[in-house]
Design an enzyme around this catalytic site. Structure first.
Site, PDB file in Angstrom:
ATOM      1  N   ASN A  51       0.852  -1.193   0.000  1.00 33.41           N
ATOM      2  CA  ASN A  51       0.000   0.000   0.000  1.00 33.41           C
ATOM      3  C   ASN A  51       0.882   1.235   0.000  1.00 33.41           C
ATOM      4  O   ASN A  51       1.914   1.296   0.674  1.00 33.41           O
ATOM      5  CB  ASN A  51      -1.002  -0.014   1.159  1.00 33.41           C
ATOM      6  CG  ASN A  51      -0.397  -0.208   2.523  1.00 33.41           C
ATOM      7  OD1 ASN A  51       0.649  -0.828   2.661  1.00 33.41           O
ATOM      8  ND2 ASN A  51      -1.052   0.300   3.546  1.00 33.41           N
ATOM      9  N   GLU A  53       0.368   5.109   0.609  1.00 36.63           N
ATOM     10  CA  GLU A  53      -0.586   6.122   1.076  1.00 36.63           C
ATOM     11  C   GLU A  53      -0.163   7.513   0.617  1.00 36.63           C
ATOM     12  O   GLU A  53       0.963   7.726   0.161  1.00 36.63           O
ATOM     13  CB  GLU A  53      -0.709   6.046   2.603  1.00 36.63           C
ATOM     14  CG  GLU A  53      -1.255   4.699   3.027  1.00 36.63           C
ATOM     15  CD  GLU A  53      -1.569   4.586   4.508  1.00 36.63           C
ATOM     16  OE1 GLU A  53      -1.124   5.438   5.305  1.00 36.63           O
ATOM     17  OE2 GLU A  53      -2.264   3.619   4.865  1.00 36.63           O
ATOM     18  N   CYS A  62      -4.061   0.421  -2.514  1.00 36.41           N
ATOM     19  CA  CYS A  62      -3.842  -0.806  -1.731  1.00 36.41           C
ATOM     20  C   CYS A  62      -2.731  -1.669  -2.343  1.00 36.41           C
ATOM     21  O   CYS A  62      -2.434  -1.565  -3.541  1.00 36.41           O
ATOM     22  CB  CYS A  62      -5.105  -1.653  -1.699  1.00 36.41           C
ATOM     23  SG  CYS A  62      -6.459  -0.960  -0.780  1.00 36.41           S
ATOM     24  N   GLU A  64      -2.785  -4.859  -3.036  1.00 42.89           N
ATOM     25  CA  GLU A  64      -3.246  -5.804  -4.058  1.00 42.89           C
ATOM     26  C   GLU A  64      -3.316  -5.134  -5.431  1.00 42.89           C
ATOM     27  O   GLU A  64      -2.933  -5.709  -6.444  1.00 42.89           O
ATOM     28  CB  GLU A  64      -4.645  -6.344  -3.709  1.00 42.89           C
ATOM     29  CG  GLU A  64      -4.710  -7.136  -2.425  1.00 42.89           C
ATOM     30  CD  GLU A  64      -5.027  -6.278  -1.199  1.00 42.89           C
ATOM     31  OE1 GLU A  64      -4.499  -5.155  -1.097  1.00 42.89           O
ATOM     32  OE2 GLU A  64      -5.778  -6.750  -0.348  1.00 42.89           O
ATOM     33  N   CYS A  96      -9.982  -5.483   0.102  1.00 41.60           N
ATOM     34  CA  CYS A  96     -11.120  -4.548   0.108  1.00 41.60           C
ATOM     35  C   CYS A  96     -11.936  -4.741  -1.171  1.00 41.60           C
ATOM     36  O   CYS A  96     -11.478  -5.343  -2.152  1.00 41.60           O
ATOM     37  CB  CYS A  96     -10.644  -3.105   0.258  1.00 41.60           C
ATOM     38  SG  CYS A  96     -10.084  -2.345  -1.270  1.00 41.60           S
ATOM     39  N   CYS A  99     -10.356  -3.617  -4.464  1.00 43.56           N
ATOM     40  CA  CYS A  99      -9.348  -4.554  -4.989  1.00 43.56           C
ATOM     41  C   CYS A  99     -10.014  -5.782  -5.595  1.00 43.56           C
ATOM     42  O   CYS A  99      -9.550  -6.299  -6.621  1.00 43.56           O
ATOM     43  CB  CYS A  99      -8.361  -4.943  -3.885  1.00 43.56           C
ATOM     44  SG  CYS A  99      -7.259  -3.581  -3.446  1.00 43.56           S
TER      45      CYS A  99
END
Ligand code: THU
Length: 144
Positions: A51, A53, A62, A64, A96, A99
């Site tokens: 991830n 940010e 993210c 993934e 999530c 993803c």
């Protein structure tokens, strides 16, 4: 035993790739470092993702999706074979919904998603268990 589920040497390699990626996570806002690895069919490479940010929050991506986009950027589209997701949690961290939607773009047959933490893999589920039906405009709005 390191892993709580049955693995192969390929899954073990993917776990190691995700572990390195997790260390590269840029997560100063959530402090929730995630590492991922993705394997596509007909491609030996295990693509890492973490991830990343952003101060805007909304610019965050993210682990993934980073892994999937990395593969697409280097070899183009394809079909996912399996995914690994690791976080610093006692329980498995589930991908999530955004993803999962991105996974669905590169999905043909159902595939396994392995979840774990730095100590090992904890759980295996399939993509379709998470998302039995997905939005897909190329198949008249839906895909199962
Ligand atoms: N995150 C992931 O990278 N993957 C997941 O499956 C769940 C959430 C990231 C996004 C954000 O940087 C942090 O975890 C906290 O939500």
């Amino acid at each position: 035993m390191k892993h709580m589920i049955e693995t192969t040497s390929l899954i073990e390699n993917a776990f190691e790739v995700a572990l390195v990626a997790q260390k590269n996570s840029h997560s100063p806002y959530s402090h929730f470092a995630v590492g991922a690895a993705i394997k596509f069919k007909d491609d030996v490479t295990l693509y890492p993702g973490c991830n990343v940010e952003n101060a805007s929050y909304g610019g965050t991506i993210c682990a993934e999706r980073t892994a999937v986009f990395s593969r697409v950027a280097s070899k183009g589209k394809g079909t996912i074979e399996f995914a690994v997701v690791l976080a610093h949690t006692t329980n498995p961290t589930y991908p999530c919904a955004m993803c999962l939607q991105v996974f669905s773009e590169f999905f043909k047959e159902d595939f396994p998603i392995y979840m774990g933490n730095e100590s090992g893999l904890l759980k295996k589920m399939t993509f379709k268990e998470f998302l039995p039906h997905s939005f897909d405009t190329l198949s008249e709005g839906q895909r199962s």
